[in-house]
Write an enzyme that holds these catalytic residues in place. Structure first.
Site, short mmCIF file in Angstrom:
data_model
loop_
_atom_site.label_atom_id
_atom_site.label_comp_id
_atom_site.label_asym_id
_atom_site.label_seq_id
_atom_site.Cartn_x
_atom_site.Cartn_y
_atom_site.Cartn_z
N ASN A 1 40.86 39.63 39.49
CA ASN A 1 41.77 38.48 39.41
C ASN A 1 42.07 38.26 37.92
OD1 ASN A 1 43.10 36.06 39.50
ND2 ASN A 1 41.32 34.85 40.18
N TRP A 2 43.23 38.75 37.51
CA TRP A 2 43.56 38.68 36.08
C TRP A 2 44.01 37.28 35.64
CZ3 TRP A 2 46.72 43.74 34.64
CH2 TRP A 2 45.84 44.83 34.68
N LYS A 3 44.27 36.41 36.62
CA LYS A 3 44.74 35.05 36.29
C LYS A 3 45.94 35.14 35.35
CE LYS A 3 40.09 33.45 37.13
NZ LYS A 3 39.08 32.43 36.95
N HIS B 1 42.48 29.96 45.71
CA HIS B 1 41.58 29.97 44.55
C HIS B 1 41.40 28.54 44.05
CE1 HIS B 1 40.01 30.65 40.55
NE2 HIS B 1 39.64 31.84 40.97
N GLU C 1 41.44 27.30 41.27
CA GLU C 1 42.42 26.88 40.25
C GLU C 1 43.75 26.51 40.91
OE1 GLU C 1 41.80 30.30 37.73
OE2 GLU C 1 39.77 29.56 37.32
N GLU D 1 33.26 31.50 46.12
CA GLU D 1 33.28 31.28 44.67
C GLU D 1 32.83 29.85 44.36
OE1 GLU D 1 36.10 34.27 42.60
OE2 GLU D 1 37.18 32.43 42.96
N GLY E 1 34.09 31.27 35.51
CA GLY E 1 34.44 31.26 34.09
C GLY E 1 33.44 30.52 33.22
N SER F 1 31.64 34.47 37.51
CA SER F 1 30.89 35.04 36.39
C SER F 1 30.14 36.33 36.72
CB SER F 1 29.93 34.00 35.79
OG SER F 1 30.66 32.91 35.25
N GLY G 1 36.87 37.78 37.63
CA GLY G 1 37.86 37.22 36.70
C GLY G 1 37.71 37.85 35.32
N GLY G 2 37.02 37.14 34.44
CA GLY G 2 36.90 37.57 33.03
C GLY G 2 36.52 39.02 32.84
P1 PGA Z 1 35.18 34.67 36.58
O1 PGA Z 1 36.35 34.27 37.61
O2 PGA Z 1 34.67 36.03 36.99
O3 PGA Z 1 35.85 34.69 35.24
O4 PGA Z 1 34.14 33.63 36.69
C1 PGA Z 1 36.23 34.57 38.96
C2 PGA Z 1 37.42 33.98 39.70
O5 PGA Z 1 37.88 32.90 39.32
O6 PGA Z 1 37.95 34.60 40.65
#
Ligand code: PGA
Length: 249
Positions: A9-11, A95, A97, A167, A173, A212, A233-234
């Protein structure tokens, strides 16, 4: 046996040059990891470019969200059919977000899930509790509410293709991961809830962990019985760390 999935997930992160360096390395890793489905979810403008660089048959592209609507006067929206049209096999829905910044609700997410499945997309639906809910011992009831809406809205649809991503919001994050035991306990709970509703789903639905995940903690998380892979994500922004996570599964 459920096939594992590692999804990136590159956001709101990407550029042409990032795609140029990332894709060949990850494509090579995907070819070497044939038992795992790898999914890259870049921001919309990069879907086509990422898709052009896919060679491995187990490497796919996906959207990060989509509209409830099919077409029409909905500025800024992208439909399920459009995602299919540009080659997406997957779409991330719900998600935290999106729930937070774009008012995605249990109902809209469940409705999008049905729309996505009918369009031939595999939805990766995110569920998870906040820190406050966990502290108040409401983690399971939160998950039950989120799952309940999906199962109710998806009552008349074949959900065997559904992917759930657990999640915990407090782990996204933040660098703070759920421990493998915490994650396994919630994944087992999710599977038990699915079984209550539709027995056959518990064995087919893939449940990913997200929050994370990094090359250091991935193997222990993925070793848990009910964890079928991860939504990253990250650590999905660099081919190196993402490839290590693929190797861990
Ligand atoms: P993260 O994000 O790995 O940076 O915690 C995961 C996500 O939001 O899908």
């Amino acid at each position: 046996m459920r096939r594992s999935i590692i999804a990136a997930n590159w956001k709101l992160n990407a550029s042409r040059s990032m795609v140029d360096t990332f894709m060949p390395a990850v494509d090579a890793q995907a070819s070497a990891s044939g038992n795992t489905d790898i999914v890259i979810c870049p921001p919309y403008p990069y879907l086509d470019l990422v898709g052009q660089k896919v060679q491995a048959s187990n490497l796919h592209i996906g959207g990060q969200t989509m509209s409830l609507e099919k077409e029409g006067a909905f500025t800024g929206e992208v439909s399920a059919d459009m995602l299919r049209d540009v080659g997406c096999r997957y779409v991330i829905l719900g998600h935290s977000e999106q729930r937070r910044y774009h008012a995605d609700s249990d109902i809209s997410i469940g409705t999008k899930m049905v729309t996505a499945l009918r369009a031939g997309l595999t939805p990766i639906v995110c569920i998870g509790e906040s820190l406050q809910q966990r502290k108040e011992d409401k983690a399971e009831s939160t998950i039950m509410r989120q799952l309940g809406a999906l199962l109710a809205l998806g009552r008349w649809v074949d959900l065997s293709d559904l992917v759930i991503a657990y999640e915990p919001i407090w782990a996204i994050g933040t660098g703070e991961t759920a421990s493998p035991e915490q994650a396994q306990a919630m994944h087992a709970y999710i599977r038990a809830e699915l079984t209550k509703s539709r027995a056959q789903l518990a064995d087919t639905v893939r449940v990913l962990y997200g929050g994370s995940v990094n090359p250091d903690n991935a193997a222990k998380l993925f070793a848990q019985t009910d964890i079928d892979g991860g939504l990253i994500g990250g650590a999905s922004l660099q081919a190196d760390s993402f490839n290590q996570i693929i190797t861990a599964v």
